[in-house]
Design an enzyme around this catalytic site. Structure first.
Site, mmCIF file in Angstrom:
data_model
loop_
_atom_site.group_PDB
_atom_site.id
_atom_site.type_symbol
_atom_site.label_atom_id
_atom_site.label_comp_id
_atom_site.label_asym_id
_atom_site.label_seq_id
_atom_site.Cartn_x
_atom_site.Cartn_y
_atom_site.Cartn_z
ATOM 1 N N ASP A 40 50.606 23.295 33.955
ATOM 2 C CA ASP A 40 49.252 23.645 34.389
ATOM 3 C C ASP A 40 48.274 23.575 33.221
ATOM 4 O OD1 ASP A 40 47.434 24.215 36.308
ATOM 5 O OD2 ASP A 40 47.809 26.377 36.352
ATOM 6 N N GLY B 178 44.983 32.291 37.190
ATOM 7 C CA GLY B 178 45.629 31.570 38.266
ATOM 8 C C GLY B 178 46.454 32.471 39.172
ATOM 9 N N LEU C 212 38.361 41.130 33.181
ATOM 10 C CA LEU C 212 38.013 39.955 32.382
ATOM 11 C C LEU C 212 37.805 38.728 33.256
ATOM 12 C CD1 LEU C 212 40.539 40.251 29.437
ATOM 13 C CD2 LEU C 212 38.086 40.596 29.335
ATOM 14 N N GLY C 213 38.509 38.681 34.370
ATOM 15 C CA GLY C 213 38.376 37.506 35.223
ATOM 16 C C GLY C 213 39.616 37.335 36.055
ATOM 17 N N VAL D 225 42.779 39.840 35.716
ATOM 18 C CA VAL D 225 43.103 40.110 34.320
ATOM 19 C C VAL D 225 42.155 41.188 33.783
ATOM 20 C CG1 VAL D 225 43.469 39.094 32.054
ATOM 21 C CG2 VAL D 225 43.710 37.688 34.091
#
Ligand SMILES: *[C@@H]1O[C@H](CO)[C@@H](O)[C@H](O)[C@H]1NC(C)=O
Ligand SMILES: *[C@@H]1O[C@H](CO)[C@@H](O)[C@H](O)[C@H]1NC(C)=O
Ligand SMILES: *[C@@H]1O[C@H](CO)[C@@H](O)[C@H](O)[C@H]1NC(C)=O
Ligand SMILES: *[C@@H]1O[C@H](CO)[C@@H](O)[C@H](O)[C@H]1NC(C)=O
Ligand SMILES: *[C@@H]1O[C@H](CO)[C@@H](O)[C@H](O)[C@H]1NC(C)=O
Ligand SMILES: *[C@@H]1O[C@H](CO)[C@@H](O)[C@H](O)[C@H]1NC(C)=O
Ligand SMILES: *[C@@H]1O[C@H](CO)[C@@H](O)[C@H](O)[C@H]1NC(C)=O
Length: 676
Positions: A477, A362, A358-359, A366
Site C-alpha cells: 500500500d 486506512g 489526528l486523522g 488515529v
C-alpha cells in the site's frame, strides 16, 4: 342526430373542464409510499424489496460493487412547458444505512434524472449515477442530493458523513456534515451519523419562483418535527440542469466495502407541499435498531430519584471498573514487551478526545498521545473488530513487525486488545502524512531538495523490506498518504504492518481486488497476487506524485491529464518531460534529478512486471551510480500499452476512492466474517 349534436355541444364545457383538470393534475403529481408498491415504483440494479416492504438498494451480504436504484416509474413533467421554468416541488423520505463503527459503502442519493439507469454509471464512489466521463458532463442532466459516507478526495468531499447538492457530477456545489439546527433560540447544530443505523428523514424542497433549493435532515423519530432551518439552502435555478420530463428516485452504491442502503418511505409532491410521513407506518428493518426503550415518565416520585442516584453512582463505579478492561489471552504473554495497557493509552490520549484526533488512516482513527510515565509521544490507531479468531496470527505478525528497525519505517511500538477493538501504537510523526504537503496546496510547502530526500528515504525503507530483512516483506500500500514526515521532514513509510497481514485468511471467492487506481499493477488486478514487483509499480506512481505534485488520477483535469502516468509519458514523447514537474516549484529544482525521478517513476510503473527494476537497482539509479536502461523510452511504454486499452480502462475506469485500499477490505472482511 340533431339532438345528439346538441347533447355533445352541451357537454363540451364539461369535457373541456375534465381535460383541463387532467392537465393540471399532471403538473401536480404527488404520491406517498410506505415501503414498496408494485404498481408505480420500479427497481433496478441490485435493489430488492425486503419482507416487510422496505427497499434495499444495495446489500451488505451480496457481491462487491453493487449499485441499486428505486424510481417512480413514470416521468414527471418538471418544467413549465410554456416558459421553461422548473416547478416547485417538495419531497420527504426516510432512509437507513448499515450500522457500523468503521467505513462502509459509498452512500446514496435522491436523484432527478432523465433516465432510470444513467448510461455507463459505475458503483463505488460514483453512486450508480456517473462514470469518469459522464461525471461533470453537462449532458448528464442530473440533480442529486447525496448522502455520502466516504470521503473521496477526487470529488473534494469534506468528510465521510455529509449531505451535498450535486449538479451533473459528484463534486458537490454545496455540502455540509450531516446534522440539523435546533429550532430553539440557540439554534445549534446537532450532528447526525449515517452509520448510526437509525432511520433518518430528509426533506428536499425547491421553490420555483425563488429558485431556492433546501435540504433538511433529522432523525426519523416521532418526537422530531422538521427543523425550521435547513441544513443546506442554495439559490440556484435548476432549469439549466433539468429537462422537461424527468424521473425521480434514489440511487446507492458501494465498491469494495459493502453496506445496506435502505429506503423506508417516500412522499413527493409537485407544485405543493409533500404529504408528511406517518413514521409509525415505516416498514421494520430486519436487524434494525428496533423499538426504542420507553422514555421514563417525566415526574418521578422522590423515592425514584434517590434510587436513580444510587443506581447512577453504581453505574459510574462499574463503568470505572470496565472502562480499562482489556482482553489478554495466555498465548499473548510471549508478546509481553509489545503489549500496552489500555489504561495507559486512554490516559495518553486524554480518553481519545477529539482534540487529539489526528486523522483517519486506512484502518481506523488515529489519535495523538503522550505515554504517562515516559512522556514519549505516540500515535494510537484504533481499529474496531468483532472477532477474536484470526487474532492470534495477527498479533504474531504485529510482534514480527515490531522487531523491524529502520530509520525510514514508522516504528510500531506495540498493541493493546480490548473487546471489539485493537489499538496499535506507533511512533508519533509530527509533520503528518506527505500527501498533505504535495496535493491541494496553493503554496509551495516542500522544495525539491526535501522531495528528493523523501524519495530516497522511502526507497531505502522499501529496499530494507524487500531485500535486507530476513523475510521478504511486501508493503502492498505504497502511496503518498502512507509516507509520514517527522519533525525534520524525514520520510518514513507507515502502515506496512497491516498490509503484510492482508493476504492471509482472504477467501478468494469473496475477496475482490480493491485499491487506489494508479497504484495497482495490471498483474495485481488480474491475479490478485501482490509481489515485490507490484510494490515497485506503486512506488513508481509515488515518484510521479512527488515530482508532479499531483494525484495519480485527477478527475478535474483536462482529459489528457487525468491519468498522471499517461500524461508524463506523453510529455516525455514530446521531449518535454520536465514540463510535468510540479509548477509550484517554478524553476527551483535540479533538472537532472527531476528527470531521473520522472523516468524512474515510469520505469517502475511499467505495465510489464519484468521490465520493472528491483529496489536495489532503484537505489543505485537514485544515487546516480547506474544510468537508466538505454532501451527505455516513452515510445517503448506507449507500445506496451497499446493493445491493453481494455485492461487499462478497467483499472482506471472505476477509480476507487482513497479509502478503499486492499488491506482495509481484507481486514474488515477477516474480522467480520469470521466473527459470525
Ligand atoms: C409485488 O409483486 C411480486 C411479484 O412480482 C409479489 O410477490 C409481491 O407480493 C407484490 N407486492 C406487493 C406489495 O403487491
Ligand atoms: C448485483 O451486482 C453485481 C455486481 O455489480 C452483479 O454481478 C449482480 O448480477 C447483481 N445482482 C442482481 C440481482 O442484480
Ligand atoms: C406556466 O407558465 C405560464 C407563463 O408564465 C403561466 O401562465 C402558467 O400558469 C404556468 N403554468 C403552471 C402550471 O404553473
Ligand atoms: C414561468 O411562469 C411561472 C408561473 O407563472 C413564473 O413563476 C416563473 O417566474 C416564470 N418563469 C420564467 C422564466 O419566466
Ligand atoms: C461512461 O459512460 C458513457 C455512456 O455510456 C460511455 O460512453 C463512456 O465510455 C463511459 N466511460 C468510461 C470510462 O467507462
Ligand atoms: C456552484 O454553482 C454555481 C453556479 O452554477 C457556480 O458558480 C459555483 O462555482 C459552484 N460552486 C461549486 C463549489 O461547485
Ligand atoms: C429555504 O430555507 C429558507 C431559510 O433558510 C427559507 O426562507 C425558504 O423559505 C426555504 N425555501 C423552501 C422552498 O423551503
Amino acid at each position: 342526430m340533431c339532438a345528439a349534436m346538441s347533447c355533445v355541444l352541451k357537454l363540451l364545457p364539461f369535457i373541456l373542464l375534465l381535460y383541463l383538470n387532467h392537465a393540471s393534475a399532471q403538473a401536480q403529481d404527488g404520491f406517498i409510499f410506505y415501503g414498496f408498491d408494485n404498481k408505480s415504483l420500479e427497481l433496478n440494479g441490485n435493489a430488492t424489496v425486503g419482507d416487510t416492504g422496505y427497499i434495499r438498494l444495495t446489500h451488505s451480504d451480496g457481491p462487491f460493487y453493487q449499485k441499486g436504484r428505486l424510481f417512480y416509474s413514470l416521468p414527471l413533467q418538471i418544467k413549465n412547458s410554456s416558459n421553461g421554468s422548473v416547478f416547485s416541488f417538495s419531497t420527504t423520505f426516510v432512509v437507513a444505512f448499515t450500522k457500523s463503527s468503521q467505513a462502509t459503502g459509498d452512500g446514496m442519493a435522491f436523484v432527478i434524472s432523465p433516465t432510470k439507469d444513467p448510461p455507463g454509471a459505475m458503483p463505488s464512489q460514483f453512486l450508480g449515477l456517473f462514470n469518469i466521463t459522464t461525471n461533470l458532463n453537462p449532458n448528464s442532466h442530473i440533480v442529486a442530493v447525496e448522502l455520502d459516507t466516504i470521503q473521496t478526495p477526487e470529488f473534494s468531499d469534506i468528510d465521510n458523513n455529509h449531505v451535498g447538492i450535486d449538479f451533473n457530477g459528484l463534486i458537490s456545489n454545496v455540502s455540509a456534515t450531516a446534522g440539523y439546527y435546533s429550532d430553539d433560540n440557540g439554534g445549534g447544530l446537532t450532528k447526525l451519523l449515517f452509520l448510526s443505523g437509525d432511520p433518518l428523514q430528509l426533506w428536499v424542497e425547491y421553490d420555483g419562483a425563488e429558485t431556492q433549493l433546501n435540504v433538511t435532515i433529522a432523525p426519523a423519530v416521532a418526537t422530531m418535527t422538521k427543523p425550521k432551518r435547513p441544513l443546506l439552502s442554495l439559490k440556484q435555478d435548476l432549469s439549466e440542469f433539468l429537462l422537461e420530463e424527468m424521473y425521480v428516485g434514489f440511487s446507492a452504491s458501494f465498491g469494495a466495502i459493502r453496506s445496506d442502503h435502505d429506503v423506508l418511505a417516500w412522499s413527493f409532491k409537485m407544485n405543493g407541499q409533500a404529504e408528511s410521513l406517518d413514521l409509525s407506518r415505516l416498514p421494520t428493518l430486519p436487524s434494525g435498531p428496533g423499538k426504542k426503550p420507553p422514555v421514563l415518565p417525566i415526574s418521578l416520585p422522590f423515592a425514584g430519584v434517590v434510587v436513580g442516584l444510587l443506581l447512577a453512582w453504581l453505574i459510574v463505579f462499574i463503568v470505572r471498573k470496565i472502562k480499562y478492561k482489556e482482553v489478554l489471552e495466555d498465548w499473548e504473554v510471549q508478546y509481553g514487551p509489545h503489549r500496552f495497557s489500555y489504561r495507559n493509552l486512554f490516559l495518553a490520549t486524554n480518553g481519545f478526545k477529539d482534540k487529539e484526533f489526528l486523522g483517519r488512516g486506512g484502518f481506523g482513527r488515529v489519535y495523538k498521545g503522550v505515554l504517562p510515565k515516559s512522556k514519549i509521544q505516540v500515535a494510537v490507531k484504533r481499529i474496531s473488530h468483532d472477532s477474536t479468531q484470526g487474532m492470534r496470527e495477527f498479533i504474531a505478525e504485529i510482534a514480527t513487525i515490531g522487531r523491524l528497525r529502520h530509520p525510514n519505517l514508522v516504528r510500531l511500538q506495540g498493541y493493546c486488545r480490548r473487546k471489539g477493538e485493537l489499538l496499535l501504537v506507533y511512533d508519533f510523526m509530527s509533520n503528518g502524512s506527505l500527501d498533505k504537503f504535495i496535493f491541494d496546496q496553493p503554496k509551495l510547502t516542500l522544495n525539491w531538495e526535501q522531495r528528493f530526500k523523501i524519495i530516497k528515504d522511502v526507497a531505502s525503507a522499501l529496499l530494507y523490506l524487500h531485500e535486507q530483512w530476513v523475510q521478504v516483506i511486501i508493503h502492498r500500500d505504497i502511496k503518498a498518504s502512507n509516507v509520514l514526515l517527522d519533525s525534520e521532514m524525514n520520510g518514513k513509510l507507515g502502515d506496512f504492518g497491516l498490509a503484510k497481514l492482508s493476504e492471509q485468511g482472504v477467501d478468494p471467492q469473496t475477496s475482490y481486488l480493491a485499491g487506489t487506481p494508479g497504484y495497482i499493477a495490471p498483474e495485481l488486478a488480474r491475479t490478485g497476487k501482490s509481489s515485490t514487483s507490484t510494490d515497485l509499480f506503486a512506488f513508481g506512481t509515488f515518484l510521479l506524485e512527488v515530482a508532479c505534485g499531483r494525484r495519480p488520477v485527477e478527475l478535474q483535469e483536462e482529459p489528457e491529464k487525468v491519468f498522471l502516468v499517461d500524461w508524463v509519458t506523453d510529455c516525455w514523447a514530446r521531449g518535454a518531460i520536465l514540463g510535468t514537474v510540479d509548477p509550484k516549484l517554478g524553476e527551483e529544482f535540479v533538472a537532472e534529478e527531476a528527470e531521473l525521478v520522472l523516468k524512474l517513476g515510469l520505469l517502475c510503473s511499467h505495465p510489464l512486471a519484468e521490465a520493472r527494476p528491483t529496489m536495489s537497482a532503484v537505489a543505485l539509479y537514485l544515487e546516480g551510480e547506474v544510468r537508466l536502461p538505454e532501451d527505455f523510452s516513452a515510445k517503448s511504454i506507449a507500445e506496451e500499452n497499446k493493445g491493453r486499452t481494455k485492461e487499462r480502462a478497467e483499472l482506471f475506469g472505476s477509480p476507487l476512492s482513497e479509502r478503499e485500499t486492499i488491506p482495509m477490505l481484507t481486514l474488515t472482511e477477516k474480522f467480520t466474517s469470521s466473527g459470525r
